[in-house]
Design an enzyme around this catalytic site. Structure first.
Site, PDB file in Angstrom:
ATOM      1  N   THR A 118       0.815  -1.220   0.000  1.00 33.49           N
ATOM      2  CA  THR A 118       0.000   0.000   0.000  1.00 33.49           C
ATOM      3  C   THR A 118       0.844   1.263   0.000  1.00 33.49           C
ATOM      4  O   THR A 118       1.950   1.274   0.554  1.00 33.49           O
ATOM      5  CB  THR A 118      -0.904   0.005   1.256  1.00 33.49           C
ATOM      6  OG1 THR A 118      -1.527   1.293   1.390  1.00 33.49           O
ATOM      7  CG2 THR A 118      -0.121  -0.240   2.525  1.00 33.49           C
ATOM      8  N   TYR A 142      -1.942   0.223  10.052  1.00 35.09           N
ATOM      9  CA  TYR A 142      -2.218  -0.487   8.804  1.00 35.09           C
ATOM     10  C   TYR A 142      -0.982  -0.439   7.891  1.00 35.09           C
ATOM     11  O   TYR A 142      -0.493  -1.470   7.420  1.00 35.09           O
ATOM     12  CB  TYR A 142      -3.432   0.138   8.101  1.00 35.09           C
ATOM     13  CG  TYR A 142      -3.604  -0.322   6.681  1.00 35.09           C
ATOM     14  CD1 TYR A 142      -3.942  -1.639   6.395  1.00 35.09           C
ATOM     15  CD2 TYR A 142      -3.407   0.559   5.610  1.00 35.09           C
ATOM     16  CE1 TYR A 142      -4.070  -2.064   5.083  1.00 35.09           C
ATOM     17  CE2 TYR A 142      -3.545   0.137   4.303  1.00 35.09           C
ATOM     18  CZ  TYR A 142      -3.874  -1.177   4.044  1.00 35.09           C
ATOM     19  OH  TYR A 142      -3.992  -1.597   2.746  1.00 35.09           O
TER      20      TYR A 142
HETATM   21  C1  UD1 Z   1      -6.905   5.310   2.688  1.00 33.63           C
HETATM   22  C2  UD1 Z   1      -5.818   5.194   3.699  1.00 33.63           C
HETATM   23  C3  UD1 Z   1      -4.613   4.636   3.036  1.00 33.63           C
HETATM   24  C4  UD1 Z   1      -4.936   3.303   2.397  1.00 33.63           C
HETATM   25  C5  UD1 Z   1      -6.102   3.487   1.451  1.00 33.63           C
HETATM   26  C6  UD1 Z   1      -6.557   2.164   0.894  1.00 33.63           C
HETATM   27  C7  UD1 Z   1      -6.109   6.939   5.407  1.00 33.63           C
HETATM   28  C8  UD1 Z   1      -5.535   8.182   5.986  1.00 33.63           C
HETATM   29  N1  UD1 Z   1      -5.498   6.465   4.308  1.00 33.63           N
HETATM   30  O1  UD1 Z   1      -6.484   6.228   1.691  1.00 33.63           O
HETATM   31  O2  UD1 Z   1      -3.600   4.466   3.996  1.00 33.63           O
HETATM   32  O3  UD1 Z   1      -3.831   2.835   1.710  1.00 33.63           O
HETATM   33  O4  UD1 Z   1      -7.189   4.085   2.121  1.00 33.63           O
HETATM   34  O5  UD1 Z   1      -7.095   1.369   1.896  1.00 33.63           O
HETATM   35  O6  UD1 Z   1      -7.077   6.403   5.896  1.00 33.63           O
HETATM   36  N2  UD1 Z   1     -12.656  11.726   1.689  1.00 33.63           N
HETATM   37  C9  UD1 Z   1     -13.713  12.567   1.948  1.00 33.63           C
HETATM   38  N3  UD1 Z   1     -14.875  12.013   2.423  1.00 33.63           N
HETATM   39  C10 UD1 Z   1     -15.041  10.671   2.635  1.00 33.63           C
HETATM   40  C11 UD1 Z   1     -13.954   9.815   2.356  1.00 33.63           C
HETATM   41  C12 UD1 Z   1     -12.781  10.389   1.888  1.00 33.63           C
HETATM   42  O7  UD1 Z   1     -13.621  13.776   1.782  1.00 33.63           O
HETATM   43  O8  UD1 Z   1     -16.118  10.244   3.084  1.00 33.63           O
HETATM   44  C13 UD1 Z   1     -11.410  12.303   1.137  1.00 33.63           C
HETATM   45  C14 UD1 Z   1     -10.198  12.083   2.005  1.00 33.63           C
HETATM   46  O9  UD1 Z   1     -10.038  13.139   2.923  1.00 33.63           O
HETATM   47  C15 UD1 Z   1      -9.097  12.026   0.957  1.00 33.63           C
HETATM   48  C16 UD1 Z   1      -9.773  11.394  -0.263  1.00 33.63           C
HETATM   49  O10 UD1 Z   1     -11.163  11.616  -0.061  1.00 33.63           O
HETATM   50  O11 UD1 Z   1      -8.673  13.320   0.587  1.00 33.63           O
HETATM   51  C17 UD1 Z   1      -9.542   9.893  -0.372  1.00 33.63           C
HETATM   52  O12 UD1 Z   1      -9.844   9.270   0.870  1.00 33.63           O
HETATM   53  P1  UD1 Z   1     -10.047   7.689   1.014  1.00 33.63           P
HETATM   54  O13 UD1 Z   1     -10.840   7.174  -0.115  1.00 33.63           O
HETATM   55  O14 UD1 Z   1     -10.534   7.421   2.410  1.00 33.63           O
HETATM   56  O15 UD1 Z   1      -8.594   7.107   0.829  1.00 33.63           O
HETATM   57  P2  UD1 Z   1      -7.221   7.577   1.504  1.00 33.63           P
HETATM   58  O16 UD1 Z   1      -7.448   8.199   2.823  1.00 33.63           O
HETATM   59  O17 UD1 Z   1      -6.456   8.362   0.483  1.00 33.63           O
END
Ligand code: UD1
Length: 328
Positions: A118, A142
């Site tokens: 990851t 993780y």
């Molecule tokens: C997350 C994990 C990362 C992991 C990946 C795959 C964290 C900090 N990172 O990536 O370590 O490798 O999943 O399992 O948890 N967002 C929103 N609203 C939401 C969900 C997300 O605004 O409801 C935003 C987040 O702030 C971010 C982007 O969308 O900027 C992507 O988020 P997300 O899909 O959760 O993935 P990561 O956090 O990048």
């Protein structure tokens, strides 16, 4: 005959897409999955054995009976916030179970391992771009649990164990373009999955975590990669290892990012409806930008993405969300 492929976690989101591609390519596949988050119906090729990667006797038996020479290892817990509140669950299921799998693989003379790693191993790389040689600095258990597995693979290979490819996934999204399998992981927290649930009325609204980042529109930027292209990278890794290629650690992303607002706009474009959103504070531990330097896997494997298009990623997620074959 001794060319069986064991896929741990083959009933899960990414593993099931790889099993499908391996099966379509005529490979002999066996899935080992405890179905804690996976679905039996997601396994479209080969036998499904229900059990744990940490179960030594079971793994020994499967490796011998199915004449396995390659393991693709996906089985893991993947919810970052949960890894912060219950770290030992992650070290047991991700790190200790991998250790068991490697012990059995080494004793059974398994030749190749493709490991599901990851981008979380990088934590917050300077400038938001991660290269394979950027420092390893995970900021949650993780990421640490996966990094420890990478290190075991490295050290075991150096000691004469299986050669391996560890693929560091960026933000995986989308589903099988033909709608046979998809992302039904319970309690999803990932942006595109959550947005698809909102667009189909399964959730009320999408919360945008942070609108004041130092990015073009103030929201977080990520490198979203279609699960179908990611799955193909695993078949390319298999070909590389079979050809005698050296062990590798490689980023799996497209090398460019989209903001949360751009993802929301893609949903609105495709559905023709506004997506219900709420703006909120930043989520703890989120970097502003995380994008892969994705050159190496293309150079080495000749990996050529076929679905590098946000609208296609979003469309396939929506199609699955509207008509899942399993899950809700
Ligand atoms: C997350 C994990 C990362 C992991 C990946 C795959 C964290 C900090 N990172 O990536 O370590 O490798 O999943 O399992 O948890 N967002 C929103 N609203 C939401 C969900 C997300 O605004 O409801 C935003 C987040 O702030 C971010 C982007 O969308 O900027 C992507 O988020 P997300 O899909 O959760 O993935 P990561 O956090 O990048």
């Amino acid at each position: 005959m001794a060319n069986g492929i064991l896929v741990t976690g083959g009933a899960g989101y990414i593993g099931s897409h790889v099993v499908r591609q391996l099966g379509d390519a005529g490979e002999r596949v066996v899935t080992l999955d405890n179905l804690s988050t996976g679905f039996a119906a997601a396994v479209t090729h080969g036998e499904l054995i229900v059990g744990d990667t940490g179960d030594r006797e079971l793994v020994q038996k499967v490796l011998a009976e199915h004449e396995i020479d390659t393991i693709m290892h996906f089985a893991a817990h993947t919810i970052v916030p949960e890894s912060v509140s219950d770290p030992l669950k992650y070290y047991r299921n991700n790190t200790c179970a991998t250790r068991n799998l490697l012990q059995c693989a080494s004793e059974a003379g398994v030749k190749h391992i493709v490991f599901s790693s990851t981008a979380a191993v990088y934590g917050m790389p300077p400038g938001g771009i991660a290269r394979e040689d950027s420092p390893n600095a995970p900021i949650n258990p993780y990421g640490t649990s996966k990094l420890m597995s990478e290190w075991m693979l490295r050290d075991l290979a150096a000691a004469g164990g299986p050669r391996y490819v560890a693929l560091r996934y960026f933000n995986v999204a989308g589903s099988d373009p033909e709608g046979r399998i998809g992302q039904s992981t319970p309690q999803a927290t990932l942006l595109i999955k959550v947005a698809a649930e909102v667009a189909t009325g399964k959730r009320e609204a999408l919360t945008i975590f942070g609108t004041d980042y130092d990015t073009p529109d103030g929201t977080g930027v990520r490198d979203y990669i279609h699960v179908e292209d990611l799955a193909t990278a695993h078949l390319d890794a298999l070909a590389w290892l079979r050809d005698g290629g050296a062990s590798q650690v490689l980023n799996c992303g497209y090398g460019h990012g989209y903001s949360v607002r751009e993802v929301v706009q893609a949903f609105e474009r495709i559905t023709g409806e506004p997506l219900q959103v709420r703006e909120a504070e930043r989520r703890a531990g989120d970097p502003p930008t995380l994008v892969a330097d994705a050159r190496r896997i293309r150079e080495l494997f000749g990996w050529t993405p076929q679905h590098d298009d946000l609208d296609r990623i979003v469309s396939s997620s929506l199609a699955w969300e509207r008509a899942p074959k399993y899950g809700r």
